[in-house]
Design a protein around this motif. Sequence first.
Motif, mmCIF file in Angstrom:
data_model
loop_
_atom_site.group_PDB
_atom_site.id
_atom_site.type_symbol
_atom_site.label_atom_id
_atom_site.label_comp_id
_atom_site.label_asym_id
_atom_site.label_seq_id
_atom_site.Cartn_x
_atom_site.Cartn_y
_atom_site.Cartn_z
ATOM 1 N N ARG A 103 2.104 -7.746 -4.422
ATOM 2 C CA ARG A 103 0.646 -7.299 -4.491
ATOM 3 C C ARG A 103 0.059 -7.321 -2.826
ATOM 4 N N LEU A 104 0.180 -8.323 -2.200
ATOM 5 C CA LEU A 104 -0.258 -8.317 -1.028
ATOM 6 C C LEU A 104 0.164 -7.214 0.009
ATOM 7 N N ILE A 105 1.342 -7.184 -0.100
ATOM 8 C CA ILE A 105 1.958 -5.960 0.813
ATOM 9 C C ILE A 105 1.603 -4.639 0.532
ATOM 10 N N LYS A 106 1.628 -4.520 -0.853
ATOM 11 C CA LYS A 106 1.242 -2.972 -1.437
ATOM 12 C C LYS A 106 -0.253 -2.880 -1.238
ATOM 13 N N SER A 107 -1.004 -3.913 -1.494
ATOM 14 C CA SER A 107 -2.404 -3.702 -0.926
ATOM 15 C C SER A 107 -2.809 -3.445 0.546
ATOM 16 N N LEU A 108 -1.973 -4.082 1.350
ATOM 17 C CA LEU A 108 -2.172 -3.821 2.773
ATOM 18 C C LEU A 108 -1.757 -2.529 3.143
ATOM 19 N N LYS A 164 -7.754 -8.572 1.100
ATOM 20 C CA LYS A 164 -8.114 -7.179 0.884
ATOM 21 C C LYS A 164 -9.650 -7.037 1.581
ATOM 22 N N TYR A 165 -10.365 -7.991 1.324
ATOM 23 C CA TYR A 165 -11.672 -8.250 2.173
ATOM 24 C C TYR A 165 -11.291 -8.362 3.579
ATOM 25 N N ALA A 166 -10.680 -9.148 4.032
ATOM 26 C CA ALA A 166 -10.288 -9.563 5.355
ATOM 27 C C ALA A 166 -9.565 -8.189 5.962
ATOM 28 N N PHE A 167 -8.775 -7.590 5.381
ATOM 29 C CA PHE A 167 -8.421 -6.293 5.709
ATOM 30 C C PHE A 167 -9.446 -5.219 6.118
ATOM 31 N N LYS A 168 -10.298 -5.002 5.222
ATOM 32 C CA LYS A 168 -11.363 -4.108 5.401
ATOM 33 C C LYS A 168 -12.163 -4.261 6.836
ATOM 34 N N PHE A 169 -12.404 -5.752 6.898
ATOM 35 C CA PHE A 169 -12.998 -6.210 8.274
ATOM 36 C C PHE A 169 -12.125 -5.697 9.404
ATOM 37 N N TYR A 170 -10.724 -6.159 9.099
ATOM 38 C CA TYR A 170 -9.814 -5.939 10.512
ATOM 39 C C TYR A 170 -9.719 -4.372 10.534
ATOM 40 N N ALA A 171 -9.730 -3.579 9.658
ATOM 41 C CA ALA A 171 -9.754 -2.157 9.892
ATOM 42 C C ALA A 171 -11.086 -1.754 10.904
ATOM 43 N N LYS A 172 -12.178 -2.237 10.402
ATOM 44 C CA LYS A 172 -13.266 -1.886 11.309
ATOM 45 C C LYS A 172 -13.285 -2.347 12.680
ATOM 46 N N LEU A 173 -12.804 -3.746 12.939
ATOM 47 C CA LEU A 173 -12.798 -4.313 14.126
ATOM 48 C C LEU A 173 -11.721 -3.704 15.040
ATOM 49 N N GLN A 174 -10.688 -3.382 14.303
ATOM 50 C CA GLN A 174 -9.517 -2.696 15.168
ATOM 51 C C GLN A 174 -9.849 -1.433 15.816
ATOM 52 N N LYS A 175 -10.847 -0.752 15.205
ATOM 53 C CA LYS A 175 -11.324 0.711 15.981
ATOM 54 C C LYS A 175 -12.276 0.166 17.350
ATOM 55 N N ASN A 223 -3.541 -16.440 -7.670
ATOM 56 C CA ASN A 223 -2.683 -15.359 -6.805
ATOM 57 C C ASN A 223 -3.955 -14.421 -6.746
ATOM 58 N N LYS A 224 -4.907 -13.906 -7.491
ATOM 59 C CA LYS A 224 -5.854 -12.945 -7.157
ATOM 60 C C LYS A 224 -6.702 -13.406 -6.158
ATOM 61 N N THR A 252 5.095 -16.402 -6.899
ATOM 62 C CA THR A 252 4.864 -16.327 -5.768
ATOM 63 C C THR A 252 5.329 -14.663 -5.379
ATOM 64 N N HIS A 253 6.537 -14.542 -5.760
ATOM 65 C CA HIS A 253 7.171 -13.072 -5.613
ATOM 66 C C HIS A 253 6.072 -12.020 -5.819
ATOM 67 N N LYS A 254 5.354 -11.962 -7.113
ATOM 68 C CA LYS A 254 4.452 -11.086 -7.493
ATOM 69 C C LYS A 254 3.407 -10.965 -6.412
ATOM 70 N N LEU A 255 3.061 -12.258 -5.995
ATOM 71 C CA LEU A 255 1.829 -12.174 -5.056
ATOM 72 C C LEU A 255 2.153 -11.449 -3.806
ATOM 73 N N VAL A 256 3.720 -11.763 -3.327
ATOM 74 C CA VAL A 256 3.836 -11.045 -2.060
ATOM 75 C C VAL A 256 3.869 -9.572 -2.274
#
Length: 453
Positions: free
Chosen positions: A282-287, A239-250, A231-232, A276-280
């Motif tokens: 973690r994903l949503i909270k992180s985003l 998380k890595y992808a999101f950081k990139f997303y945030a930059k690109l979104q600007k 899961n991790k 899987t529930h725990k994974l979901v």
Amino acid sequence: MIQKNKINSFWKLGEAKYNTANFSISENGDLLILNNQKSLSVRDLVLNYGSPLQIFMADVLHERVVGLIEGFNQVIKEHSYAGLFSYYYPMKTNHNKEVLSCVLDSGAHVEVSSVNELHLVKTMLEDKGMKDSKKIICNGTKDTKYFDLIDEMHEQGFHVVPIMDNLEELPRIKKYKGDVGVRVDLKYRAHTHWDKKFDRFGLTQEETMSLEHIPNLKILHYHIGSQIKKNKDVVFAAKYAFKFYAKLQKKQNSLDTLNIGGGMGLPYEKNKNEDTHKLVVRLIKSLKYLSKYGKVKEPNVIVEWGQYVVAPSQITIFKIISHKKINRASAKRWCVIDGSFMNDLKDTWAINQKWHITPVNNFNSKLEKVWLAGNTCDSDDRYTGDKCVLLPIKDSNEDQYIAVYDTGAYQDSLASYHCLLSNPTKIMLKQGEVYVLNKRKTADELGRLFGWS
Ligand SMILES: *Cc1c(COP(=O)(O)O)cnc(C)c1O
């Protein structure tokens, strides 16, 4: 001998965490499939429809798709996450017609990887009257024919979203009038067989960042590999992808969706299973947290988990047709099956895939350790290793059958005809009814595939 009250747990049947909730063993030692409150004997099915036999369980697939979508939606609601969730079924995982039909009816959109898949999806959406309600994401390298079909479908009112896979696609992407996406080759690597040092899909992060402004760019897409066991890894990649997303979104301010691709692993060997529930959660909270921190709108989330959804919806049954003693090995005997690992469970040969395998009948007999061999003349067509398969000792004239679990992903599309063996017959169980989807081919039918008429 295993005690009767422990027999289901010994074989890891009847357990949701192993995706075997709908299986059990009868008093007299036969494998049962629970379908629509009816218990079907697998031995009876194989005696009726022949062996080898693939049993596609449409209701299992339906539940997996619905469970995944509802699982995400519930977590999104509980955490007041502002983005929307969508599930896209990656068609390459299993492109049988009944599979696609079932996932669409269960709430999925579709991800395709070739022009031919797109063509078939088009036909099915027209037949089902779902042209307006479903979306199609187009991955893969796109030649003119592929782009032409995308354009044609857009003009006819389909929601088709091409994902740019390389810079040469930019001119067609720019001309396209509907929503588009871009696939990025993340510098993040997960622990999987598919973790290649050099990925050949998508644009590099630098190329993606230096794209000129594309007014209809909606989706940032990545896919880091298949059968990710931890899961991790899924969370860290997101998380890595999101950081990139945030930059690109600007820079690309129409961007509103993060597509985390496929790759969710499956407990094929019924060892430890991640939740899987725990994974979901973690994903949503992180985003959510990262969106706040990066001052961007919480993105819509797309998931394209393929084998996670479809693998448990099929089992494959073989008959043991011959036995041979083995000296000085962990296994006592070779058992030859009436089908082929190399042809019909190709991953056994290609990536050394291990499966959960149980008997179909004689569960109450004494067991011995065996190795299995396919019925081609290829010495690689086998299933061996330190972890042997346990099968009942042959002590009667009754035929022995075996069941291989979780065979619904990739094996059909990779199947082949080594030694001119036919693929298994395929049946579908749906709400208590049995349908024949594919019959075994005769020698003449097989010959026709190779120029014999
Ligand atoms: C293959 C593929 C998937 C599905 O991968 P699984 O490992 O089956 O979940 C999803 N998205 C893309 C882009 C793919 O290439």
